[in-house]
Scaffold this active site. Sequence first.
Site, PDB file in Angstrom:
ATOM      1  CG  ASP A  67     -12.115  20.718  30.559  1.00  0.00           C
ATOM      2  OD1 ASP A  67     -13.250  21.152  30.309  1.00  0.00           O
ATOM      3  OD2 ASP A  67     -11.546  19.882  29.830  1.00  0.00           O
ATOM      4  CG  ASN A 136      -3.930  13.772  23.270  1.00  0.00           C
ATOM      5  OD1 ASN A 136      -5.070  13.706  23.735  1.00  0.00           O
ATOM      6  ND2 ASN A 136      -3.119  14.776  23.549  1.00  0.00           N
ATOM      7  CG  HIS A 138      -7.285  15.330  25.872  1.00  0.00           C
ATOM      8  ND1 HIS A 138      -6.659  16.187  24.989  1.00  0.00           N
ATOM      9  CD2 HIS A 138      -8.595  15.608  25.761  1.00  0.00           C
ATOM     10  CE1 HIS A 138      -7.554  16.930  24.390  1.00  0.00           C
ATOM     11  NE2 HIS A 138      -8.747  16.604  24.841  1.00  0.00           N
ATOM     12  CD  GLU A 143      -3.367  17.456  26.554  1.00  0.00           C
ATOM     13  OE1 GLU A 143      -3.613  16.360  26.008  1.00  0.00           O
ATOM     14  OE2 GLU A 143      -3.672  18.546  26.035  1.00  0.00           O
TER      15      GLU A 143
HETATM   16  C1  GLP Z   1     -11.348  19.150  24.545  1.00  0.00           C
HETATM   17  C2  GLP Z   1     -11.970  19.098  25.954  1.00  0.00           C
HETATM   18  C3  GLP Z   1     -12.373  17.693  26.314  1.00  0.00           C
HETATM   19  C4  GLP Z   1     -13.088  17.103  25.110  1.00  0.00           C
HETATM   20  C5  GLP Z   1     -12.088  16.838  24.015  1.00  0.00           C
HETATM   21  C6  GLP Z   1     -12.687  16.402  22.686  1.00  0.00           C
HETATM   22  O1  GLP Z   1     -10.081  19.680  24.520  1.00  0.00           O
HETATM   23  N1  GLP Z   1     -11.185  19.646  27.000  1.00  0.00           N
HETATM   24  O2  GLP Z   1     -13.180  17.688  27.486  1.00  0.00           O
HETATM   25  O3  GLP Z   1     -13.692  15.890  25.451  1.00  0.00           O
HETATM   26  O4  GLP Z   1     -11.186  17.929  23.867  1.00  0.00           O
HETATM   27  O5  GLP Z   1     -13.294  17.466  22.033  1.00  0.00           O
HETATM   28  P1  GLP Z   1     -14.300  17.273  20.837  1.00  0.00           P
HETATM   29  O6  GLP Z   1     -15.531  16.675  21.438  1.00  0.00           O
HETATM   30  O7  GLP Z   1     -14.537  18.636  20.288  1.00  0.00           O
HETATM   31  O8  GLP Z   1     -13.660  16.346  19.872  1.00  0.00           O
END
Ligand code: GLP
Length: 241
Positions: A67, A136, A138, A143
Amino acid sequence: MRLIRTENYAEMSLEAGKIIVEKIRTNPSLTLGLATGSTPKGLYDYLIQDHEQNGTTYKQVKSVNLDEYIGLQTQNPNSYHYFMRQNLFNHLDISENHTHIPNGSARDLEQECLRYEQLIRELGGVDLQILGIGQNGHIGFNEPGTSFSSRTHIVTLAENTREANSRFFNSLEEVPTHAITMGIASILGSKEILLLVSGEKKAEALLKFMNGEISEDFPASALKHHENVTVIADRDALKYI
Ligand code: GLP
């Protein structure tokens, strides 16, 4: 689904790193699906260290990221392009034209989504996809409510995602409101998936993932439809399991 229990973040990163290095050594032209966020950083450090010490080469490896934010230029330190260069690509011998990230600054974003899907197909699909999970549920930037049949698409970020990610920005206002992400169906098209989960903040999400039902309200639950998923989680994240 396989669950690997680890003591802490360092051990989670090490376990994931060992699996990936082994795969690259068996298949030097592997297509890796990559993620951003705090979760995979330790894994990327491991890959860099292994590359320096043991000479694992990425010359033929291809990568596809999940992404990117919409509206941040690739030089912006909060863009995922920048993150990947800083935290991984600049430290490996991977060739720049083998690394792929959705272009969140494309003039025609719908066209960019189609281009990205086409690219993944041309690469023969992702061999091994690394994933983190949002609080959440995702995955990528899919989402709650995202269709399980979604392909690369444009999303409006959930407010709690923007808040969670605002820690990297100067203020919440600076966090983009939209992103471009591989869809759930695109992610499920990977041959193998490694889901990394670390820390108490993710404990509820992990509980829901492991024991909850399969529903579009909890995007990560789609992974239960995939036959080759390994979850690597640390003790804090496994608090309720
Ligand atoms: C972000 C990314 C995801 C990631 C998630 C968790 O928004 N788009 O690909 O896995 O949220 O992030 P973190 O590893 O910093 O908790």
